[in-house]
Write a protein that holds these residues in place. Structure first.
Motif, short mmCIF file in Angstrom:
data_model
loop_
_atom_site.label_atom_id
_atom_site.label_comp_id
_atom_site.label_asym_id
_atom_site.label_seq_id
_atom_site.Cartn_x
_atom_site.Cartn_y
_atom_site.Cartn_z
N LEU A 101 0.84 -1.20 0.00
CA LEU A 101 0.00 0.00 0.00
C LEU A 101 0.89 1.26 0.00
O LEU A 101 1.99 1.24 0.55
CB LEU A 101 -0.89 0.02 1.24
N THR A 102 0.37 2.32 -0.58
CA THR A 102 1.08 3.60 -0.48
C THR A 102 0.88 4.14 0.94
O THR A 102 -0.05 3.72 1.64
CB THR A 102 0.49 4.64 -1.46
N PRO A 103 1.72 5.07 1.39
CA PRO A 103 1.51 5.67 2.72
C PRO A 103 0.10 6.23 2.87
O PRO A 103 -0.52 6.09 3.94
CB PRO A 103 2.58 6.76 2.78
N ALA A 104 -0.44 6.83 1.81
CA ALA A 104 -1.79 7.40 1.90
C ALA A 104 -2.83 6.29 2.09
O ALA A 104 -3.79 6.44 2.86
CB ALA A 104 -2.10 8.21 0.64
N GLN A 105 -2.65 5.17 1.40
CA GLN A 105 -3.59 4.05 1.54
C GLN A 105 -3.48 3.45 2.94
O GLN A 105 -4.50 3.09 3.56
CB GLN A 105 -3.30 2.97 0.47
#
Lengths: 219, 219
Positions: A15-19
């Motif tokens: 996952l991306t940090p935002a996700q």
């Protein structure tokens, strides 16, 4: 606050940090009392449940209210039958209820559906979790189809005793009947027969294994 | 030469040109005669089958040789029960056989396992295909558990008539019994009863639907 549990999910590192932040922010703890309905078909979509304690029972039910338990999930396991709406072209016509008091971390449907659309690792995780339950359900199905009632009762009691580490399996005859897809009267007759043979002792709300090796020999 | 069929796979566009070339090179056409075994548990891993024509029957079998059909796959569908060895921690104890003469494109286990390791889209495809069959098997299981024998026979005949577009369902009583997880004698009695009521006509190697609306009303 749930990041430690979430970080054990196999897709977490993809996952991306935002996700990751969205997941940590939108997941929440849910609790169900023993016997409480968690999910019914046609009821919309709950999401993915990471079970922390307790147990969920997955069952089919007939229009007349007969039930057949097809799967059980315990602490550390993941329930995706409550997230079938996220699977394209797939529907699971199953009921989910808490078998004992149960606590779980819920990744709500909206969050999960979003992650899944954005990230193929989340999609692979969901379908893989469903496939694992498929294999488990097939094993149970084989028992329902090919074992005698006596063997199904013995198998259930041995499994539960192994899982809980106790010779006293806390289960009513009604629950036992539902678990193995049979009728209460038939289960009652079978338990009496096993009791006469000295294999079990029937107690109020429980069945005690009196002779485990003999029960194994039935299988 | 199989690139057109392969390119319809949902993961195809996510493969590298080298992976596409390997797939096109290593996939091959396989043919099975009606009744031929395609896969047995403990027999190793065949791979993923893309069915071109014919039909595969997936069934459970008891140590004594009783059978229960749990799924059927037709042209255009994908068989992954022959590829369970590629799924970590999952095993499907099922038999697969050709129900009629069947042709399929085989993505052999070694090729597929390699692609799956390199490409998450291939993994997601495999588990998604398995999950779709899970939903189908659950529907069949519900029938086996909750419908009467008469209803199961009617349901099978109506499904087959709808699928083949013919009122004459080509099936022996033994095959019908296996398909619905019952005994041949019981199926034979049920067919005679339906015949007396004017709902079907039993022919050699086939059952003809004589009154479709009445069969529907049984369900």
């Amino acid at each position: 606050m749930y990041t430690e549990t979430l970080s054990r999910l196999p897709f977490w590192q993809h996952l991306t940090p935002a996700q990751q932040a969205a997941a940590a922010d939108q997941c929440r703890r849910v609790e169900y009392a023993a016997g409480q309905a968690v999910h019914s078909p046609g009821e919309g979509c709950l999401g993915v449940l990471l079970i922390e304690s307790g147990a969920l029972r997955i069952y089919l039910s007939s229009p007349e209210g007969r039930q057949a338990t097809i799967d059980r999930l315990h602490a550390g396991q993941i329930c995706v039958m409550t997230a079938a709406c996220m699977m394209r072209g797939v529907s699971f016509d199953v009921q989910v209820e808490a078998e004992s008091d149960t606590a779980a971390l819920l990744l709500p449907a909206r969050l999960f559906a979003g992650l899944m659309q954005e990230n193929i690792y989340v999609e692979a995780f969901l379908y893989r979790a469903a496939t694992e339950r498929f294999a488990s359900v097939l094993t149970g199905m084989e028992q329902m189809l090919f074992l005698t009632l006596e063997q199904r009762v013995a198998s259930f009691l041995l499994d539960e005793a192994a899982r809980t580490g106790s010779d006293a399996v806390r289960v009513t005859q009604e629950q036992l009947a539902q678990a193995i897809g049979s009728a209460r009267e038939a289960v009652s007759r079978t338990l009496k027969k096993l009791e006469r043979q000295g294999l079990v002792t029937v107690e109020r709300g429980a069945v005690r294994l009196a002779d485990r090796p003999a029960l194994y020999r039935l299988l």
